[in-house]
Write a protein that holds these residues in place. Structure first.
Motif, PDB file in Angstrom:
ATOM      1  N   GLY A  54       0.837  -1.187   0.000  1.00 37.66           N
ATOM      2  CA  GLY A  54       0.000   0.000   0.000  1.00 37.66           C
ATOM      3  C   GLY A  54       0.877   1.244   0.000  1.00 37.66           C
ATOM      4  O   GLY A  54       2.093   1.157   0.199  1.00 37.66           O
ATOM      5  N   SER A  92      -1.054  -1.494  -3.734  1.00 37.25           N
ATOM      6  CA  SER A  92      -1.742  -2.715  -3.271  1.00 37.25           C
ATOM      7  C   SER A  92      -2.211  -3.553  -4.457  1.00 37.25           C
ATOM      8  O   SER A  92      -3.355  -3.999  -4.518  1.00 37.25           O
ATOM      9  N   THR A  93      -1.339  -3.743  -5.397  1.00 36.20           N
ATOM     10  CA  THR A  93      -1.712  -4.424  -6.639  1.00 36.20           C
ATOM     11  C   THR A  93      -0.655  -5.440  -7.029  1.00 36.20           C
ATOM     12  O   THR A  93       0.540  -5.142  -6.995  1.00 36.20           O
ATOM     13  N   LYS A 139      -6.085  -6.491  -7.259  1.00 34.74           N
ATOM     14  CA  LYS A 139      -5.891  -5.808  -5.969  1.00 34.74           C
ATOM     15  C   LYS A 139      -5.485  -6.828  -4.907  1.00 34.74           C
ATOM     16  O   LYS A 139      -5.938  -7.978  -4.933  1.00 34.74           O
ATOM     17  N   ALA A 163      -4.731  -7.466  -0.507  1.00 26.50           N
ATOM     18  CA  ALA A 163      -4.877  -6.951   0.853  1.00 26.50           C
ATOM     19  C   ALA A 163      -3.914  -7.727   1.728  1.00 26.50           C
ATOM     20  O   ALA A 163      -3.530  -8.853   1.378  1.00 26.50           O
ATOM     21  N   PRO A 164      -3.479  -7.145   2.850  1.00 23.68           N
ATOM     22  CA  PRO A 164      -2.593  -7.906   3.746  1.00 23.68           C
ATOM     23  C   PRO A 164      -3.250  -9.234   4.091  1.00 23.68           C
ATOM     24  O   PRO A 164      -4.428  -9.278   4.446  1.00 23.68           O
ATOM     25  N   PHE A 213       0.268 -11.211   1.367  1.00 23.08           N
ATOM     26  CA  PHE A 213      -0.813 -10.551   0.634  1.00 23.08           C
ATOM     27  C   PHE A 213      -1.850 -11.576   0.152  1.00 23.08           C
ATOM     28  O   PHE A 213      -1.496 -12.694  -0.188  1.00 23.08           O
ATOM     29  N   THR A 214      -3.104 -11.154   0.091  1.00 24.24           N
ATOM     30  CA  THR A 214      -4.152 -12.007  -0.472  1.00 24.24           C
ATOM     31  C   THR A 214      -4.779 -11.284  -1.652  1.00 24.24           C
ATOM     32  O   THR A 214      -5.135 -10.101  -1.545  1.00 24.24           O
ATOM     33  N   GLN A 242      -7.585 -10.137  -4.130  1.00 28.20           N
ATOM     34  CA  GLN A 242      -9.003  -9.864  -3.916  1.00 28.20           C
ATOM     35  C   GLN A 242      -9.795 -10.288  -5.149  1.00 28.20           C
ATOM     36  O   GLN A 242      -9.709  -9.619  -6.204  1.00 28.20           O
ATOM     37  N   THR A 263     -11.444  -8.297  -8.503  1.00 26.79           N
ATOM     38  CA  THR A 263     -10.819  -6.979  -8.764  1.00 26.79           C
ATOM     39  C   THR A 263      -9.846  -7.043  -9.943  1.00 26.79           C
ATOM     40  O   THR A 263      -9.101  -6.101 -10.185  1.00 26.79           O
TER      41      THR A 263
END
Ligand SMILES: Cc1cc2nc3c(=O)[nH]c(=O)nc-3n(C[C@H](O)[C@H](O)[C@H](O)COP(=O)(O)OP(=O)(O)OC[C@H]3O[C@@H](n4cnc5c(N)ncnc54)[C@H](O)[C@@H]3O)c2cc1C
Ligand code: SF4
Length: 510
Positions: free
Chosen positions: A317, A351-352, A393, A395-396, A402-403, A405, A408
């Motif tokens: 991020g 965050s990608t 995208k 996310a933590p 990272f996971t 999403q 997205t």
């Protein structure tokens, strides 16, 4: 003793003005409009509080004598300031321009005001010293009969060579590239570090007695074991040059390159040399995978080459603008910083993660038109060549960093993808075959605290041993390694050793 009320009189920092974006993206010159001594330099230096415990010095891997030279800048004592600065730093014209200033993160004033301008003071001192003709070659008073080969001419190899030459040893620097400087020459773009600064320093080193052999690759043109037999000591300063790949589906498409295939050519063209890979961003949709400093350098370079669009992808991020509790003063906090290249254009997407390189797989050429930016609707127009990058995208994550999403995913158009996600380790393929030094678990050259490898008389410094790092760490390693080599050759040394090989900073970056 500094001005005890200086920081109360001048509360804000002042940086060198930059040239307007519209002007500077048309050339490769320094982005700054100002350089050298300014009417406000000395009052800025007076903000230094001359702290009883100068934490700034613990931040600098070179142990630069910061409060001392800040006060000499305040007084305009340029020769003394130069003497203090050059006692700890071989190339302040480089660190004064491109060091991330670990010292300023540790400045005590930084707890409640913007920190002192340490890095700029460094630059002003050395620029003044060159202008006022204080920088002279310092050849040794007498020669020893010992010889040293330094392999690699980046900041670690050069600092090591300069220290050993001044100690009286006969030093030859071997460089496989056509010019001296390592990543300072062909990694860092000219608009951040003008290469004439390196040429001037190399001239000084030649006048001191250091010899340079360019276009010589050790391991190929001269074998490592042959080199070892010819010299009393060998220093491995070959950098960390093996890039980390992004091995996604479609990796074999044309138009996907490592940052270090792209950046050197740009500098070569600026200096009228023939490009090696001949990659250009001109007229292209460029995607840079990796948002660090190298990614930022690719951005500024792509903009100057006339890219149609530039997008930088960062898996993390966006960094915070204020110190988070987990990175307290005086550590080096990872904060959001707009680089000069970020001011010039391009889009950062945070965050990608990247999922797939897309390209035309049909037999027909140039028949499809890129008409959509969704994964499903995406079609490409150039067979065998990258035309898009599928991203998602993140996310933590709970089970990993990272996971992704779901839902997205989307596709960005791309004609050129530059992979800029760091370096794995040095290229040691010929070294371990011909002069089998031990490597550490990361693939770096293993050394003891005194920079000695597992082979007698063979030392390693800089990114080759530490892993990908910074110029200031490389200079510091080169200086300490020189002290170790001098002790190995003569039984004792008076050369300074600012760090031991295993030394790590208080916090990132390493
Ligand atoms: C694009 C980019 C931008 C950067 N920007 C910054 C920045 O702004 N600030 C900062 O502090 N750091 C920056 N860095 C990091 C910094 O440049 C490095 O940490 C530093 O240059 C490492 O110095 P070194 O002497 O260990 O190795 P290098 O600078 O990598 O030099 C190693 C040299 O060894 C030569 N070599 C390798 N193998 C052989 C062989 N077998 N024979 C002969 N020669 C050989 C190579 O050609 C090279 O010239 C950047 C790095 C990159 C890639
Ligand atoms: S070399 Fe870097 S850390 Fe050291 S004083 Fe200069 S700017 Fe600060």
């Amino acid at each position: 003793m500094g001005d005890p009320r200086g920081f109360l009189k001048v509360r804000s920092r002042r940086e060198l003005a930059e040239r307007p974006v519209a002007e500077r993206i048309k050339d490769w010159l320094d982005v700054h409009a100002e350089s050298g001594l300014q009417p406000w330099t000395q009052e800025q230096a007076a903000r230094c509080m001359d702290c009883g415990t100068p934490f700034c010095m613990t931040g600098c891997p070179l142990g630069n004598l910061i409060p001392e030279f800040n006060d000499l800048v305040r007084q305009g004592q340029w020769e003394d300031a130069y003497n203090r600065l050059s006692a700890t730093n071989n190339f302040p014209e480089v660190t004064g321009r491109i060091c991330p200033a670990l010292c300023e993160a540790a400045c005590v004033l930084g707890i409640h005001q913007p920190p002192t301008m340490i890095k700029l003071d460094e630059q002003t001192i050395i620029d003044q010293a060159w202008n006022l003709d204080y920088v002279k070659p310092m050849p040794p008073q007498r020669l020893t009969d010992q010889t040293v080969a330094v392999v690699g001419s980046g900041p670690s190899g050069l600092a090591c060579a300069q220290q050993l030459t001044r100690a009286g040893h006969t030093v030859v620097v071997y460089e496989r590239d056509d010019a001296i400087g390592g990543l300072m020459r062909y990694g860092i773009p000219n608009f951040k570090l003008d290469k004439s600064l390196l040429d001037r320093r190399v001239e000084q080193m030649e006048a001191e007695g250091t010899r340079f052999e360019t276009n010589v690759e050790i391991g190929k043109d001269i074998s490592w074991d042959d080199l070892r037999s010819r010299y009393d000591a060998v220093v491995v300063a070959i950098g960390s040059t093996v890039p980390r790949d992004m091995n996604l589906p479609g990796r074999d498409l044309k138009g996907i390159h490592f940052a270090m295939e792209f950046l050197p050519d740009a500098t070569r063209r600026v200096w009228g040399k023939k490009p090696v890979h001949d990659i250009t961003a001109k007229g292209k949709n460029v995607i840079i995978i990796g948002g660090g400093d190298t990614g930022s350098d690719c951005l500024g370079t792509s903009i100057r080459q006339g890219a149609k669009s530039v997008t930088v992808l960062q898996i993390m991020g966006q960094e915070p603008t204020e110190r988070p509790d987990s990175q307290p003063w005086p550590t080096f906090a990872r904060l959001y910083q707009k680089t000069s290249s970020m001011e010039e254009g391009g889009t950062y997407i945070y965050s990608t993660d990247s999922m797939e390189y897309l390209g035309d797989t049909t037999d027909e050429k140039d028949v499809h038109v890129l008409n959509d930016t969704t994964a499903e609707g995406f079609v490409a127009n150039d067979k065998g060549h990258i035309t898009g990058l599928k991203i998602v995208k993140v996310a933590p994550g709970e089970n990993g960093p990272f996971t992704r999403q779901a839902g997205t995913e989307r596709v960005l158009p791309a004609d050129l993808v530059l992979i800029s996600v760091g370096f794995l380790h040095p290229d040691t393929s010929t070294l371990v075959d011909q002069l089998p030094v031990e490597l550490d678990r990361r693939g770096n050259v293993a050394r003891n605290a005194d920079f000695a490898t597992s082979q007698d008389g063979v030392f390693a410094c800089g990114d080759a041993g530490r892993g990908q790092s910074l110029v200031v760490w490389a200079i510091s390693e080169g200086r300490s390694c020189a002290a170790a080599v001098d002790r190995y050759l003569t039984g004792s040394t008076e050369l300074p050793a600012p760090i031991v090989a295993s030394q790590r900073p208080m916090a990132l970056p390493r």
